[in-house]
Motif scaffolding. Sequence first.
Motif, PDB file in Angstrom:
ATOM      1  N   GLN A  50     -18.999  30.980  22.313  1.00 17.82           N
ATOM      2  CA  GLN A  50     -19.658  32.320  22.843  1.00 17.82           C
ATOM      3  C   GLN A  50     -19.441  32.261  24.328  1.00 17.82           C
ATOM      4  OE1 GLN A  50     -23.504  33.180  21.660  1.00 17.82           O
ATOM      5  NE2 GLN A  50     -23.384  35.524  22.137  1.00 17.82           N
ATOM      6  N   ALA A  51     -18.793  33.240  24.963  1.00 12.43           N
ATOM      7  CA  ALA A  51     -18.373  33.319  26.322  1.00 12.43           C
ATOM      8  C   ALA A  51     -19.561  34.338  26.736  1.00 12.43           C
ATOM      9  CB  ALA A  51     -17.160  33.730  26.491  1.00 12.43           C
ATOM     10  N   PRO A  52     -19.807  34.214  28.072  1.00 13.39           N
ATOM     11  CA  PRO A  52     -20.894  35.267  28.602  1.00 13.39           C
ATOM     12  C   PRO A  52     -20.449  36.648  28.446  1.00 13.39           C
ATOM     13  CG  PRO A  52     -20.330  33.301  30.480  1.00 13.39           C
ATOM     14  CD  PRO A  52     -19.352  33.413  29.216  1.00 13.39           C
ATOM     15  N   GLY A  53     -21.381  37.356  27.819  1.00 18.69           N
ATOM     16  CA  GLY A  53     -21.304  38.872  27.605  1.00 18.69           C
ATOM     17  C   GLY A  53     -20.659  39.008  26.368  1.00 18.69           C
ATOM     18  N   LYS A  54     -19.757  37.975  25.735  1.00 20.69           N
ATOM     19  CA  LYS A  54     -19.183  38.445  24.340  1.00 20.69           C
ATOM     20  C   LYS A  54     -20.045  37.722  23.315  1.00 20.69           C
ATOM     21  CE  LYS A  54     -14.726  38.221  26.610  1.00 20.69           C
ATOM     22  NZ  LYS A  54     -13.333  37.518  26.600  1.00 20.69           N
ATOM     23  N   GLN A  55     -19.442  38.260  21.984  1.00 22.09           N
ATOM     24  CA  GLN A  55     -20.135  37.921  20.778  1.00 22.09           C
ATOM     25  C   GLN A  55     -19.548  36.439  20.454  1.00 22.09           C
ATOM     26  OE1 GLN A  55     -18.946  41.074  17.767  1.00 22.09           O
ATOM     27  NE2 GLN A  55     -21.125  41.786  18.306  1.00 22.09           N
ATOM     28  N   ARG A  56     -20.406  35.670  19.708  1.00 21.71           N
ATOM     29  CA  ARG A  56     -19.853  34.548  18.980  1.00 21.71           C
ATOM     30  C   ARG A  56     -18.739  34.474  18.059  1.00 21.71           C
ATOM     31  NH1 ARG A  56     -24.540  30.456  17.087  1.00 21.71           N
ATOM     32  NH2 ARG A  56     -25.240  31.105  19.225  1.00 21.71           N
ATOM     33  N   GLU A  57     -17.825  33.820  18.208  1.00 19.62           N
ATOM     34  CA  GLU A  57     -16.379  33.964  17.433  1.00 19.62           C
ATOM     35  C   GLU A  57     -16.013  32.515  17.098  1.00 19.62           C
ATOM     36  OE1 GLU A  57     -13.406  35.141  20.073  1.00 19.62           O
ATOM     37  OE2 GLU A  57     -13.395  33.295  21.371  1.00 19.62           O
ATOM     38  N   LEU A  58     -15.489  32.716  15.820  1.00 23.73           N
ATOM     39  CA  LEU A  58     -14.972  31.684  15.286  1.00 23.73           C
ATOM     40  C   LEU A  58     -13.943  30.687  16.022  1.00 23.73           C
ATOM     41  CD1 LEU A  58     -14.531  29.513  12.481  1.00 23.73           C
ATOM     42  CD2 LEU A  58     -12.951  31.184  11.990  1.00 23.73           C
ATOM     43  N   VAL A  59     -13.913  29.432  15.998  1.00 16.91           N
ATOM     44  CA  VAL A  59     -12.642  28.824  16.850  1.00 16.91           C
ATOM     45  C   VAL A  59     -11.918  28.139  15.660  1.00 16.91           C
ATOM     46  CG1 VAL A  59     -12.101  26.787  18.524  1.00 16.91           C
ATOM     47  CG2 VAL A  59     -14.026  28.322  18.998  1.00 16.91           C
ATOM     48  N   ASP A  88      -6.588  33.049  16.268  1.00 16.77           N
ATOM     49  CA  ASP A  88      -5.276  33.135  16.640  1.00 16.77           C
ATOM     50  C   ASP A  88      -5.230  32.561  18.206  1.00 16.77           C
ATOM     51  OD1 ASP A  88      -4.513  36.397  14.975  1.00 16.77           O
ATOM     52  OD2 ASP A  88      -4.590  34.161  14.568  1.00 16.77           O
ATOM     53  N   SER A  89      -6.355  32.808  18.988  1.00 11.70           N
ATOM     54  CA  SER A  89      -6.136  32.345  20.239  1.00 11.70           C
ATOM     55  C   SER A  89      -6.083  30.908  20.632  1.00 11.70           C
ATOM     56  CB  SER A  89      -7.496  32.776  21.213  1.00 11.70           C
ATOM     57  OG  SER A  89      -8.580  32.450  20.641  1.00 11.70           O
ATOM     58  N   VAL A  90      -6.417  30.156  19.639  1.00 17.61           N
ATOM     59  CA  VAL A  90      -6.341  28.774  19.926  1.00 17.61           C
ATOM     60  C   VAL A  90      -5.478  27.990  19.009  1.00 17.61           C
ATOM     61  CG1 VAL A  90      -8.766  28.707  20.403  1.00 17.61           C
ATOM     62  CG2 VAL A  90      -7.997  28.106  18.181  1.00 17.61           C
ATOM     63  N   SER A  91      -4.827  28.737  18.010  1.00 18.17           N
ATOM     64  CA  SER A  91      -3.965  28.092  17.085  1.00 18.17           C
ATOM     65  C   SER A  91      -2.749  27.466  18.009  1.00 18.17           C
ATOM     66  CB  SER A  91      -3.384  29.017  16.219  1.00 18.17           C
ATOM     67  OG  SER A  91      -2.337  28.760  15.346  1.00 18.17           O
ATOM     68  N   GLY A  92      -2.395  26.257  17.531  1.00 18.84           N
ATOM     69  CA  GLY A  92      -1.184  25.470  18.233  1.00 18.84           C
ATOM     70  C   GLY A  92      -1.740  24.749  19.478  1.00 18.84           C
ATOM     71  N   ARG A  93      -3.184  25.030  19.948  1.00 20.44           N
ATOM     72  CA  ARG A  93      -3.535  24.181  21.157  1.00 20.44           C
ATOM     73  C   ARG A  93      -4.750  23.443  20.699  1.00 20.44           C
ATOM     74  NH1 ARG A  93      -6.001  27.024  24.934  1.00 20.44           N
ATOM     75  NH2 ARG A  93      -6.411  28.728  23.632  1.00 20.44           N
ATOM     76  N   PHE A  94      -5.557  23.960  19.652  1.00 20.80           N
ATOM     77  CA  PHE A  94      -6.537  23.107  19.132  1.00 20.80           C
ATOM     78  C   PHE A  94      -6.273  22.539  17.730  1.00 20.80           C
ATOM     79  CE2 PHE A  94     -10.294  25.636  21.582  1.00 20.80           C
ATOM     80  CZ  PHE A  94      -9.416  25.709  22.692  1.00 20.80           C
ATOM     81  N   THR A  95      -6.944  21.469  17.466  1.00 17.76           N
ATOM     82  CA  THR A  95      -6.791  20.693  16.239  1.00 17.76           C
ATOM     83  C   THR A  95      -8.036  20.403  15.694  1.00 17.76           C
ATOM     84  OG1 THR A  95      -4.736  20.000  16.853  1.00 17.76           O
ATOM     85  CG2 THR A  95      -5.913  19.066  14.832  1.00 17.76           C
ATOM     86  N   LEU A  96      -8.533  20.898  14.730  1.00 16.52           N
ATOM     87  CA  LEU A  96      -9.879  20.333  13.956  1.00 16.52           C
ATOM     88  C   LEU A  96      -9.679  19.477  12.805  1.00 16.52           C
ATOM     89  CD1 LEU A  96     -12.699  21.167  13.648  1.00 16.52           C
ATOM     90  CD2 LEU A  96     -12.133  22.569  11.769  1.00 16.52           C
TER      91      LEU A  96
END
Length: 121
Positions: A40-49, A62-70
Motif C-alpha cells: 500500500q502506497a500513500p494515498g492508494k489502496q492496498r494491492e496484490l504484489v 503486472d507491475s512486478v512480473s519479471g522483477r519480483f519472485t515469490l
Amino acid sequence: QVQLVESGGGLVQPGGSLRLSCAASFERSFSLYAMGWYRQAPGKQRELVARMTSTGVTNYADSVSGRFTLSGDNAKKTVFLQMGSLKPEDTAVYYCNVYANVYIDGPRDYWGQGTQVTVSS
C-alpha cells in the motif's frame, strides 16, 4: 491466533534489490490456502504484489512480473519476496498475507504489521 513475522524492508536505490521474509505461526488447528504479499502506497489502496496458493499456483501483479519472485513453502508456513530492478513506484508498505481457515473461524485473510520499502536515490 495467527502471527505473521515480517522482515527485510528498508531503503534502496533505484535498480537495487531487497528480499522480504514472512513466517507464519498458528496457535490452533488450521488449513492454509495461500501466502503472499500486498503493498500500500500513500494515498492508494492496498494491492496484490504476489501470492502463492497451497496448490502451487503463483500470481504476480503486472507491475512486478519479471522483477519480483515469490518463493517459499506453505507447508513450512514461510514465504519470501525477492525484489529486483526496484523503481521509485515500488515504494510502499508491504504486508505479508495469509488466507487460512483457523479452527472454527472460517476462511479469511490475516495480515502482518507491514514493512516499509523505500526506493529512492
